[in-house]
Design a protein around this motif. Structure first.
Motif: not given
Ligand code: HEM
Length: 435
Positions: A285-303
């Motif tokens: 899910r994170l990879r898919a988000e990053l491929d689309c240029g998003g960062s919300e799930y990345l932030d959630a992963t870090i938190m």
């Protein structure tokens, strides 16, 4: 109200110290089940740690008067020999606030954005050297990245040779200083020049000398006012009375930023990859988000990583005068410890609290003292935004540069190293492909 320590385990102090050092999560979980949100851990030399794992009580501790509860005094016991007496981490009261005000602007958002490219380059160069097809411990590799970042953007050292020299001196301190308890035990001068303590003092003084030299040269730099690094900002900073920091103050703050900043961030990155690789659904899910240029799930992963694997499990406040906490009057001399690990694993705050589920924070960042991996109140981590900024760059860069698979079927266990919680195997993985 008479001052009485809250209840806690009854084992002899030496046994509690052993459990706290060697089986910290097992011991904390057990104490929390047996004694609730507030309990006392009794350690040798009369050290009483009052753990607090209730968000409302933690909030009260962080909001309490700085004079009754002193973080600097609690930190100084272990950290002052390394960081120096001017370090923001060991100061209290007005001196502490002055140093904080002088340092904080150096991590301003705009200034940090200029470091983006350097952090990206450092990460790419590091990942390019990783071997494929054999086990690789990620934590030391993340340490190499975060150390390089500190040297370039915090110290602002441009010349490779000078960075190599600094790296050598920093390694000398960390290799001998990795066990502060052993150091303290060998403090007696009669043990001679080869005792760990004596070797630590020599390595520390060599590092201090190199930093003092860097400060001297930077003061004379013709482009001082145009530079974007933290050291230059500290040299230009002025307090409310227009006074600059002395060279010794700047040096102690550089040592503090180095030791408070690089291993904590590196370990948090290592934990992130360890959890991602053992949760393929989250990773895709994170990879898919990053491929689309998003960062919300990345932030959630870090938190979520900082919640379920806090690198710093407790923070300390020494009690100067009897203080009321959760129905107890804590006596002077005890150390109150807002417990990050236990609070962030409460099942009344988080469903299935031991599970790694970034979804819980997607679009809804945590609030208040239910989540406080960076501590709180007037001592909250000065590098919190910088650490998060760095993680937001390093994670996608690594995922883009290499394909990783875990080296073992289960996520790493939590092991204590000095005052931090680290992956027991260094977060081992295998590089299977490069982009
Ligand atoms: C994920 C990485 C990090 C974590 C988990 C972390 C965590 C913490 C914690 C728990 C504290 C104690 C706060 C308290 O007593 O309430 C702290 C203090 C501090 N941290 Fe961090 N930290 C991280 C990264 C950094 C970085 C990158 C820097 C700077 C380059 C930094 C600099 C400091 C300083 C200077 C303090 C002392 C603040 C004071 O006493 O006023 N930290 N950090």
């Amino acid at each position: 109200m008479p001052s009485v320590l809250p209840d806690g385990p009854r084992h002899p102090r030496i046994v509690q110290a052993w459990l706290w050092l060697k089986k910290p999560t097992w011991f904390l979980d057990r104490c929390s089940r047996a004694y609730g949100d507030v309990f006392t851990m009794r350690l040798p030399l009369g050290m009483d740690l009052v753990h607090v794992a209730d968000p409302e009580l933690v909030k009260a501790v962080f909001g309490g008067g700085t004079d009754a509860l002193r973080g600097g005094e609690a930190n100084a016991a272990v950290l002052e020999p390394l960081l120096g007496r001017h370090s923001v981490l060991v100061l209290d009261g007005p001196e502490h606030l002055r140093q904080r005000k002088l340092i904080l602007p150096a991590f301003h958002g705009e200034r940090m954005r200029a470091w983006d490219a350097a952090i990206r380059d450092i990460t790419r160069a590091e990942a390019a050297g990783w071997p494929t097809g054999k086990p690789l411990a990620l934590r030391p590799r993340m340490q190499a990245i975060t150390l390089e970042v500190i040297m370039r953007v915090v110290f602002g050292v441009d010349a490779c040779a000078r960075r190599d020299e600094l790296r050598r001196r920093i390694r000398a301190v960390t290799s001998v200083g990795s066990n502060p308890f052993l150091l303290i035990a060998t403090r007696d001068r009669r043990l001679g020049p080869h005792a760990p303590w004596a070797r630590f003092l020599r390595a520390r003084d060599a590092l201090r000398a190199a930093l003092s030299d860097e400060i001297l040269q930077r003061r004379r730099a013709p482009d001082l006012t145009q530079r974007g690094d933290v050291l230059s900002a500290l040299l230009l900073a002025r307090d409310d009375e227009g006074r600059a920091m002395t060279d010794d103050e700047v040096r102690d703050e550089l040592v503090t930023l180095l030791f408070a900043g690089h291993e904590t961030t590196a370990t948090s990155l290592a934990w992130t990859f360890d959890l991602l690789l053992h949760h393929p659904r989250v990773l895709s899910r994170l990879r898919a988000e990053l491929d689309c240029g998003g960062s919300e799930y990345l932030d959630a992963t870090i938190m979520e990583t900082l919640r379920v694997r806090p690198v710093v499990p407790i923070v300390d406040r020494r009690v100067r005068e009897p203080t009321r906490i959760g129905g107890h009057t804590i006596p002077a001399g005890a150390v109150v410890c807002p417990n990050i690990y236990l609070t962030q694993r409460r099942d009344d705050l988080y469903a299935d609290p031991a599970e790694f589920r970034p979804e819980r924070f997607a679009g809804q960042p945590p609030a208040g003292t239910e989540w406080f991996p960076f501590g709180g109140g007037i001592r909250r981590c000065l590098g919190a935004s910088f650490a998060t900024f760095e993680m937001r760059i390093v994670i996608p860069e690594v995922l883009h540069a290499v394909t990783l698979r875990p080296a073992s079927p289960r996520p790493a266990r939590i092991r204590r190293e000095s005052v931090t919680f680290v992956p027991h195997d260094g977060a081992r993985c295998i590089v299977t492909a490069r982009s």
